[in-house]
Design an enzyme around this catalytic site. Structure first.
Site, mmCIF file in Angstrom:
data_model
loop_
_atom_site.group_PDB
_atom_site.id
_atom_site.type_symbol
_atom_site.label_atom_id
_atom_site.label_comp_id
_atom_site.label_asym_id
_atom_site.label_seq_id
_atom_site.Cartn_x
_atom_site.Cartn_y
_atom_site.Cartn_z
ATOM 1 N N HIS A 136 45.084 -8.032 40.559
ATOM 2 C CA HIS A 136 45.098 -9.217 39.685
ATOM 3 C C HIS A 136 44.075 -10.226 40.202
ATOM 4 O O HIS A 136 44.409 -11.218 40.846
ATOM 5 C CB HIS A 136 46.490 -9.832 39.647
ATOM 6 C CG HIS A 136 46.651 -10.897 38.610
ATOM 7 N ND1 HIS A 136 47.870 -11.178 38.016
ATOM 8 C CD2 HIS A 136 45.774 -11.743 38.028
ATOM 9 C CE1 HIS A 136 47.725 -12.160 37.138
ATOM 10 N NE2 HIS A 136 46.445 -12.522 37.145
ATOM 11 N N HIS A 221 46.199 -11.839 27.486
ATOM 12 C CA HIS A 221 46.545 -13.116 28.106
ATOM 13 C C HIS A 221 46.959 -14.119 27.036
ATOM 14 O O HIS A 221 46.311 -14.246 25.998
ATOM 15 C CB HIS A 221 45.364 -13.668 28.899
ATOM 16 C CG HIS A 221 45.745 -14.752 29.863
ATOM 17 N ND1 HIS A 221 46.114 -16.017 29.447
ATOM 18 C CD2 HIS A 221 45.837 -14.756 31.220
ATOM 19 C CE1 HIS A 221 46.406 -16.753 30.504
ATOM 20 N NE2 HIS A 221 46.253 -16.011 31.592
ATOM 21 N N HIS A 322 45.363 -23.673 33.956
ATOM 22 C CA HIS A 322 45.444 -23.397 32.518
ATOM 23 C C HIS A 322 44.897 -24.532 31.661
ATOM 24 O O HIS A 322 45.203 -24.625 30.481
ATOM 25 C CB HIS A 322 46.873 -23.011 32.138
ATOM 26 C CG HIS A 322 47.233 -21.653 32.656
ATOM 27 N ND1 HIS A 322 46.762 -20.498 32.082
ATOM 28 C CD2 HIS A 322 47.949 -21.272 33.739
ATOM 29 C CE1 HIS A 322 47.198 -19.464 32.777
ATOM 30 N NE2 HIS A 322 47.911 -19.918 33.788
ATOM 31 N N ASP A 362 46.215 -13.077 42.013
ATOM 32 C CA ASP A 362 45.902 -14.075 40.976
ATOM 33 C C ASP A 362 44.875 -15.069 41.523
ATOM 34 O O ASP A 362 44.988 -16.282 41.380
ATOM 35 C CB ASP A 362 47.159 -14.795 40.507
ATOM 36 C CG ASP A 362 47.083 -15.256 39.061
ATOM 37 O OD1 ASP A 362 45.990 -15.226 38.478
ATOM 38 O OD2 ASP A 362 48.125 -15.662 38.508
#
Length: 569
Positions: A136, A221, A322, A362
């Site tokens: 990831h 996503h 985000h 991540d």
């Protein structure tokens, strides 16, 4: 004539043997050697006055000999915890066994003959593991790769194009042109790389184009719209081309709830990223999907393990990653809905039960690329302290738990992404991606990283010193990281369609391309030591998590091993 020596003396000379135990760094994890391939009295060692000399441990007549041997190493892998010599030839693992000169030594494997053409790495008192696989990766900055290598990770799978806003949030390399540029950039780094295309499309054409351009998988996503239609189409195309699909589901349940996503998946294999949900996914119950037989679940490392600081750090982290605005109440609510102490605590236990099968980073997008290995073992330690011995373990050792946890960042991501024929374990025929650790530094700071049979990364002292050890000892690139050696010792993973069309030649790639395979047939049952499928339930009001009716909860850790004492300098 035999000479009996004390067990401690033997360990001092050659490392521990069968029945000996050792602690992994400063954790509460104890391993016990299950088997020693050595023929006592004929151990192979290198140095002044030692064994590997012409006509002694080194054959004078054999021509088909190893290129590299790692001697007397402690090997930790999903298949066992053993002591032996590791033979390497043409950049591939020959086997683990007894190496040396069969003309003068007993028990030498005929495939592990040492000769004048053989290099040696002394593995005495060292632990060897397979190179880690981080499945990831947000490819935001090239500097991630040295950090990953410095924690023992040699394969990175994910997506991105650099610090673009889309890449900061999503693990996708979208489109043919971007894919080509990233495949070319991969030639610069001594690691195996694979790139995921953007999977969010309700029509097949763009997905097919990305796979044919070299994507080794597709990523769905929520920031691109993980709708049921996009999920169905992405999986349909993946089935056609035998590539894996990774998914980050819809946190705000805008296009559907968990049940709608499960219906769209329709029993097809899928890799669920950050399955607990803090990294994203249907709030509050995405964790339930870890119990499905077709789901290959993983965690990302900010929630590994659950500590007193875990919740506090996540909100700001999420807002940045985000592209959320703290002045917008809806954005704040979006962030807060993802951070749940109850599900993070349950995540610890689901790892210990072998329900969540993999751990990844991540990287720079709610995760730390240089801490995958460290946080895996911190989780194992915390569970040992809080839950005691696993079934199959005893007061003497934690071998079963150690095998379960090492599989989470080695063989299982390799199986999930169709690359287990190349990497993921210390087994014959696989690329010799090997990490050597001093036991006191296991899981934190490796000593040597062997990439495709050649040392590519190392904790190395001052290059102007008279010996290799004087300070400053820093992680530095070695010869395996330069020139043509880099391309000869690392792989770029692509789809079979791209490999067969000659994508490497089309783009003039220096690395060899390797086609992923078996991505659509792999199931949870195939994941090693981590294939449990209990019925998982989440209370929608309290967020309490149960597996087969048992409440899963634990206290946050107030301190951890593998932490500050290892990072004073």
């Amino acid at each position: 004539m035999s000479l009996w020596i004390p067990r401690q003396t033997y360990a001092d000379l050659y490392g521990p043997t069968k029945g000996d135990r050792l602690r992994l760094a400063d954790t509460e994890l104890i391993i016990e050697i299950e088997h020693d391939f050595a023929h006592y009295g004929d151990e192979i060692t290198f140095g002044g006055g030692k064994v590997i000399r012409d006509g002694m441990g080194q054959s004078s007549s054999a021509h088909d000999v190893l290129d590299l041997v790692i001697t007397n190493a402690i090997i930790i892998d999903h298949w066992g915890i053993v002591k032996g010599d590791i033979g390497i030839k043409q950049g591939r693992i020959v086997k683990v066994g007894k190496a040396g000169n069969p003309d003068t030594m007993a028990g030498v494997d005929p495939e592990l003959v040492v000769g004048a053409n053989t290099e040696v790495i002394a593995g005495e008192h060292m632990i060897v593991t397979a190179g880690g696989i981080d499945s990831h990766i947000h490819f935001i900055a090239p500097g991630q790769i040295p950090e990953a290598l410095s924690n023992g990770v040699t394969t990175l799978l994910g997506g991105g194009t650099g610090p673009a806003t889309g890449t900061k949030a999503t693990t996708c390399t979208p489109g043919v042109w971007n894919m080509a540029r990233m495949l070319q950039a991969a030639d610069a780094w001594p690691v195996n790389l694979g790139f995921l295309g953007k999977g969010n499309a309700a029509q097949p054409e763009s997905l097919i184009q990305q796979i044919q351009a070299g994507a080794c998988g597709l990523k769905l996503h929520e920031d691109w719209g993980t709708t049921p239609a996009a999920i169905d189409m992405c999986l349909s195309v993946a089935d056609q081309y035998d590539v894996q699909v990774a998914i980050h589901t819809d946190t705000i349940n805008e296009a559907g709830f968990l049940e709608d996503t499960i219906r769209a998946i329709a029993g097809r294999t899928i890799h669920t990223y950050h399955t607990e949900g803090a990294g994203g996914g249907h709030a509050p119950d995405i964790i339930k999907i870890a119990g499905e037989r077709y789901v290959l679940p993983s965690s990302t490392n900010p929630t590994r393990p659950y500590t007193v600081n875990t919740i506090a750090e996540h909100l700001d982290m999420l807002m940045v990653c985000h592209h959320l605005n703290p002045q917008v109440p809806e954005d704040v609510a979006f962030a807060e809905s993802r951070i749940r102490p109850e599900t993070i605590a349950a995540e610890d236990i689901l790892h210990d039960l072998g329900v969540i099968s993999m751990i990844s980073s991540d990287s720079q997008a709610m995760g730390r690329v240089g801490e995958v290995v460290t946080r895996t073992w911190q989780t194992a330690h915390k569970m040992k302290v809080q839950r005691g011995a696993l079934l199959g373990d005893s007061a003497r050792n934690d071998n079963q738990r150690v095998k379960r946890y090492i599989a989470k960042y080695t063989i299982n991501p390799a199986l999930a992404h169709g690359i287990a024929h190349e990497v993921g374990s210390i087994e014959p025929g696989k690329l010799a991606d090997l990490v050597l650790w001093q036991p006191a530094f296991f899981g934190v700071k490796p000593e040597i990283i062997v990439k495709g049979g050649l040392i590519a990364w190392n904790a190395m002292g001052d290059a102007n010193a008279s010996i290799p050890t004087p300070q400053p000892v820093l992680y530095r690139p070695m010869f395996g990281a330069f020139g043509g050696a880099l391309g000869a010792t690392s792989l770029t993973f692509v789809s079979a369609a791209a490999h067969e069309s000659g994508i490497g030649q089309q783009l003039n790639l220096q690395k060899v391309t390797s086609a992923v395979r078996g991505c659509r047939s792999v199931q949870k049952a195939d994941l090693i030591h981590n294939n449990a499928t209990p019925l998982i339930e989440v209370d929608p009001e309290t967020y309490a998590v149960r597996a087969d009716g048992e409440l899963l909860t634990c206290e946050p850790a107030t301190s951890l091993p593998l932490a500050q004492r290892y990072f004073l300098f």
